[in-house]
Design a protein around this motif. Sequence first.
Motif, PDB file in Angstrom:
ATOM      1  N   LYS A 183     -35.688  10.310  -3.695  1.00 29.35           N
ATOM      2  CA  LYS A 183     -36.925  10.045  -4.428  1.00 29.35           C
ATOM      3  C   LYS A 183     -36.667  10.034  -5.928  1.00 29.35           C
ATOM      4  CE  LYS A 183     -40.073  12.038  -0.973  1.00 29.35           C
ATOM      5  NZ  LYS A 183     -40.737  10.761  -0.654  1.00 29.35           N
ATOM      6  N   THR A 184     -37.588   9.429  -6.642  1.00 28.84           N
ATOM      7  CA  THR A 184     -37.516   9.407  -8.107  1.00 28.84           C
ATOM      8  C   THR A 184     -37.870  10.794  -8.650  1.00 28.84           C
ATOM      9  OG1 THR A 184     -39.832   8.767  -8.315  1.00 28.84           O
ATOM     10  CG2 THR A 184     -38.199   6.989  -8.100  1.00 28.84           C
ATOM     11  N   PRO A 185     -37.507  11.092  -9.894  1.00 29.28           N
ATOM     12  CA  PRO A 185     -37.857  12.397 -10.474  1.00 29.28           C
ATOM     13  C   PRO A 185     -39.359  12.693 -10.432  1.00 29.28           C
ATOM     14  CG  PRO A 185     -36.217  11.305 -11.834  1.00 29.28           C
ATOM     15  CD  PRO A 185     -36.615  10.317 -10.788  1.00 29.28           C
ATOM     16  N   ALA A 186     -40.169  11.692 -10.687  1.00 28.59           N
ATOM     17  CA  ALA A 186     -41.628  11.910 -10.667  1.00 28.59           C
ATOM     18  C   ALA A 186     -42.101  12.275  -9.267  1.00 28.59           C
ATOM     19  CB  ALA A 186     -42.350  10.659 -11.155  1.00 28.59           C
ATOM     20  N   GLU A 187     -41.613  11.562  -8.264  1.00 28.19           N
ATOM     21  CA  GLU A 187     -41.999  11.862  -6.882  1.00 28.19           C
ATOM     22  C   GLU A 187     -41.466  13.227  -6.454  1.00 28.19           C
ATOM     23  OE1 GLU A 187     -42.121   7.307  -5.047  1.00 28.19           O
ATOM     24  OE2 GLU A 187     -40.280   8.481  -4.931  1.00 28.19           O
ATOM     25  N   THR A 188     -40.262  13.565  -6.907  1.00 32.36           N
ATOM     26  CA  THR A 188     -39.684  14.878  -6.586  1.00 32.36           C
ATOM     27  C   THR A 188     -40.537  16.003  -7.150  1.00 32.36           C
ATOM     28  OG1 THR A 188     -37.460  13.935  -6.576  1.00 32.36           O
ATOM     29  CG2 THR A 188     -37.637  16.319  -6.830  1.00 32.36           C
ATOM     30  N   LEU A 189     -40.971  15.830  -8.395  1.00 32.33           N
ATOM     31  CA  LEU A 189     -41.822  16.849  -9.017  1.00 32.33           C
ATOM     32  C   LEU A 189     -43.128  17.032  -8.252  1.00 32.33           C
ATOM     33  CD1 LEU A 189     -41.369  16.137 -12.839  1.00 32.33           C
ATOM     34  CD2 LEU A 189     -40.594  18.147 -11.556  1.00 32.33           C
ATOM     35  N   ILE A 190     -43.696  15.940  -7.790  1.00 40.45           N
ATOM     36  CA  ILE A 190     -44.964  16.025  -7.042  1.00 40.45           C
ATOM     37  C   ILE A 190     -44.772  16.800  -5.740  1.00 40.45           C
ATOM     38  CG2 ILE A 190     -46.680  14.676  -5.792  1.00 40.45           C
ATOM     39  CD1 ILE A 190     -46.344  12.488  -7.931  1.00 40.45           C
ATOM     40  N   VAL A 191     -43.720  16.462  -4.992  1.00 41.46           N
ATOM     41  CA  VAL A 191     -43.469  17.128  -3.707  1.00 41.46           C
ATOM     42  C   VAL A 191     -43.168  18.612  -3.927  1.00 41.46           C
ATOM     43  CG1 VAL A 191     -41.946  17.233  -1.707  1.00 41.46           C
ATOM     44  CG2 VAL A 191     -42.699  15.017  -2.586  1.00 41.46           C
ATOM     45  N   VAL A 192     -42.298  18.887  -4.883  1.00 39.33           N
ATOM     46  CA  VAL A 192     -41.946  20.287  -5.164  1.00 39.33           C
ATOM     47  C   VAL A 192     -43.175  21.069  -5.617  1.00 39.33           C
ATOM     48  CG1 VAL A 192     -40.611  21.800  -6.673  1.00 39.33           C
ATOM     49  CG2 VAL A 192     -39.537  19.788  -5.667  1.00 39.33           C
ATOM     50  N   GLY A 193     -43.987  20.461  -6.476  1.00 40.07           N
ATOM     51  CA  GLY A 193     -45.200  21.134  -6.946  1.00 40.07           C
ATOM     52  C   GLY A 193     -46.164  21.439  -5.809  1.00 40.07           C
ATOM     53  N   GLN A 194     -46.335  20.489  -4.898  1.00 34.04           N
ATOM     54  CA  GLN A 194     -47.228  20.718  -3.755  1.00 34.04           C
ATOM     55  C   GLN A 194     -46.719  21.839  -2.857  1.00 34.04           C
ATOM     56  OE1 GLN A 194     -47.422  16.834  -1.963  1.00 34.04           O
ATOM     57  NE2 GLN A 194     -49.121  16.142  -3.282  1.00 34.04           N
TER      58      GLN A 194
END
Length: 360
Positions: A183-194
């Motif tokens: 995944k892209t960094p932005a998508e990674t941040l979203i998943v990790v944050g959730q």
Amino acid sequence: MYVRLDLQFFAGEKTEKATPKKREDSRKKGQVLKSQDVTSALVILSVFLFLFFGASFMRDRFFNFFTYSFTELVPMGQVDAESVMLIFIQVLTQMAIILLPIFAVSVIASIGSNLMQFGFLFTTESMKFDLKKIDPIKGIKRIVSVRAIVELMKSLLKISFIGSVTAFIVSANLEKVLGLAFKTPAETLIVVGQLVALMGIVAAFVLLFISILDYFYQKYDYEKNLRMSKQDIKDEYKNMEGDPLIKSRIKQTQREMAMRRMMSEVPDADVVITNPTHYAIALKYDDGEMDAPIVVAKGVDFVAQKIKYIAKEHDVVMVENRPLARAMYDEVEIGDVVPEQFFKAVAEVLAYVYRLKRKI
């Protein structure tokens, strides 16, 4: 001798519940029923709920901050004390805007949880210096006490429960975790944050469950520490009785209660005999139940005016008879039957009242 010693021993045992005065004194010293775990659990839950629902706000603020930093602050050509201070102030302002909501939620949750447990309380007693708190012997006793064992058990429960919950959430979302590499960094941040927010909220609920159990234990321990011996209760009662201020308050309360009871009887009276400005005597007579009239209320000056005011409001007949009112006030108490020497005068008054009521 043995019997006396045994009695003294049992009198010194703390088997009685704390009196209201003991509870009030303990509260003034800052000794209240409180579970720190309840406060911690509610603060953690509030923060993670805020992060779960307010993450987009913080994300946008962070992106704006970094964009501004790289486009406006970094390219600055001149670097001197004034420009560095300006950058410092702007960075602090942006960080405050981002982080202050989290601090505000934490403070509100902390204050709310404490108010929920023991209400509003401000005291400086717990801040006073006390040498007993640094007594090494008492410190060792606290380490090997039942409370220390309970705290150890709570810690083990927290670690095991939170670890189990975290492992379950990660295993349930294992595909998402393994897919982060693609995944892209932005998508990674979203998943990790959730995932982090979800683990935080579930862990907070686990802590809240443990804190409820801890609250009941703290309540048991608090009541146990507040217990009093029978001798303590006797001593407290003696001290309270010996306090002139408390005695005067008790007497004042008793007088007020007696006054209210007396005034509540006036509307049921048959007649109020008055000395128009100073005295008032309220009489009640039931021919079927009483051998003689009864004084249900009496008063002088202000109290007399109050009796007459209530009598007037409830259409109780008032008869002016100065000698009779003065004599009965001096010789008859409230609740007493009219003495024999007043029978003739009172009978004439009641006969007049009955004739007046028949005319009405």
